[in-house]
Design an enzyme around this catalytic site. Structure first.
Site, PDB file in Angstrom:
ATOM      1  CB  CYS A  72      -0.990  -0.058   1.159  1.00  0.00           C
ATOM      2  SG  CYS A  72      -2.397   1.026   0.927  1.00  0.00           S
ATOM      3  CG  HIS A 113      -3.232  -3.464   3.702  1.00  0.00           C
ATOM      4  ND1 HIS A 113      -2.270  -2.874   4.465  1.00  0.00           N
ATOM      5  CD2 HIS A 113      -3.834  -2.473   3.006  1.00  0.00           C
ATOM      6  CE1 HIS A 113      -2.287  -1.561   4.267  1.00  0.00           C
ATOM      7  NE2 HIS A 113      -3.221  -1.288   3.373  1.00  0.00           N
ATOM      8  CD  GLU A 140      -0.580  -5.697   5.968  1.00  0.00           C
ATOM      9  OE1 GLU A 140      -0.395  -6.226   4.841  1.00  0.00           O
ATOM     10  OE2 GLU A 140      -0.927  -4.512   6.109  1.00  0.00           O
TER      11      GLU A 140
HETATM   12  N1  LIG Z   1      -3.141   1.777   4.006  1.00  0.00           N
HETATM   13  C1  LIG Z   1      -2.231   2.562   3.402  1.00  0.00           C
HETATM   14  O1  LIG Z   1      -1.041   2.269   3.393  1.00  0.00           O
HETATM   15  C2  LIG Z   1      -2.738   3.864   2.811  1.00  0.00           C
HETATM   16  C3  LIG Z   1      -1.782   4.472   1.795  1.00  0.00           C
HETATM   17  C4  LIG Z   1      -2.008   5.947   1.549  1.00  0.00           C
HETATM   18  N2  LIG Z   1      -1.948   6.681   2.807  1.00  0.00           N
HETATM   19  C5  LIG Z   1      -3.348   6.173   0.844  1.00  0.00           C
HETATM   20  O2  LIG Z   1      -4.304   6.567   1.504  1.00  0.00           O
HETATM   21  O3  LIG Z   1      -3.481   5.922  -0.342  1.00  0.00           O
END
Ligand SMILES: NC(=O)CC[C@H](N)C(=O)O
Length: 257
Positions: free
Chosen positions: A96, A221, A223
């Site tokens: 992400c 994600h 994890e």
């Molecule tokens: N869960 C995250 O890593 C979010 C990534 C980034 N802050 C976004 O909103 O796109």
């Protein structure tokens, strides 16, 4: 067997480092959180680790654009170490915010170029997407997704997840080089418009790897689906223990066996 050491990169705004460390530990690795400043000051060495994990969050508050400031720190303070790390058969994953960092540092899709060849832009829908998605696992050169089922189910949580390659040529290169790893799809893995594609990513791309197959970036994600109890409908999964994300971390550990 000595457990592979994982550097879990941290900075202001990182917020998925603990669960990412837990995922690697569950898979049989030895994770350790290291702040970017410790690397930049030479107090810790990337070369002492086998895996680099850049976990999710809001590094530096997503100021300028998500991942951009941390990307610049990697690019201007650590790029030679990173390139040597990759050339020495080590593994890198960006999850992400970590994916946004790798792309904006020029480490994905192709680090040799050192130039940024793609970006992750604000979602077409204009709002943060926080939900579970099905992903088609493509036939790719990525060492992180070996043995994954054809369709997996992982959560996403981002505002800037729209994958945009810089040119048609780069998109063609990703396809032909088997560097497209995940595409957003339905429960059969079939791609489609919103909401199947939650952010408008070009070619429904949700994850890519570099030419070596050892650097992997993804918006979902893994994890957060390590064990079946994390699944929204976990009661129907019976005693299935591992979630769809576990194989990704296990592949990284097995790479060093
Ligand atoms: N869960 C995250 O890593 C979010 C990534 C980034 N802050 C976004 O909103 O796109």
């Amino acid at each position: 067997m000595v457990k592979p050491k994982v550097l879990i990169l941290k900075t202001a705004g990182t917020n998925c480092d603990l669960e990412t460390a837990f995922a690697f530990e569950t898979a049989g690795a030895a994770p350790e959180a290291v702040h970017i400043n410790e690397l930049a000051r030479g107090e810790r060495r990337l070369a002492d680790f086998q895996i680099l994990a850049i976990s999710g969050g809001f590094s530096y508050g997503d100021d300028i654009s998500a991942g951009k400031i941390l990307a610049n720190e990697l690019k201007y303070k650590l790029f030679d170490d990173l390139r040597a790390f990759i050339q020495r058969e080590r593994l890198i994953i960006g999850i992400c915010n970590g994916f946004q960092v790798l792309v904006k540092a020029g480490l994905l899709p192709g680090h040799a170029a050192c130039a940024q060849e793609a970006t992750l832009a604000p979602n077409d829908c204009g709002v943060f997407q926080d939900k579970w998605v099905h992903l088609k696992v493509e036939e790719s050169r990525c060492v992180w997704t070996r043995g994954c089922p054809e369709v997996i189910y992982l959560p996403i949580a981002h505002g800037e997840g729209k994958f945009i390659p810089k040119s048609e040529e780069i998109l063609t290169r990703l396809r032909e080089n088997r560097q497209v790893v995940f595409r957003y799809g339905d429960d059969k893995g079939k791609t489609g418009d919103y909401p199947v594609n939650p952010n408008g990513s070009i070619d429904a791309i949700a994850g890519i790897c570099d030419e070596t197959g050892r650097v992997f970036g993804l918006m979902p994600h893994p994890e957060r689906h390590l064990i079946s109890l994390q699944h929204p409908r976990w009661t129907r999964l019976g005693t299935k223990r591992h979630g769809d994300g576990f194989q990704i971390f296990l592949n990284a550990v097995n790479y060093f066996k």
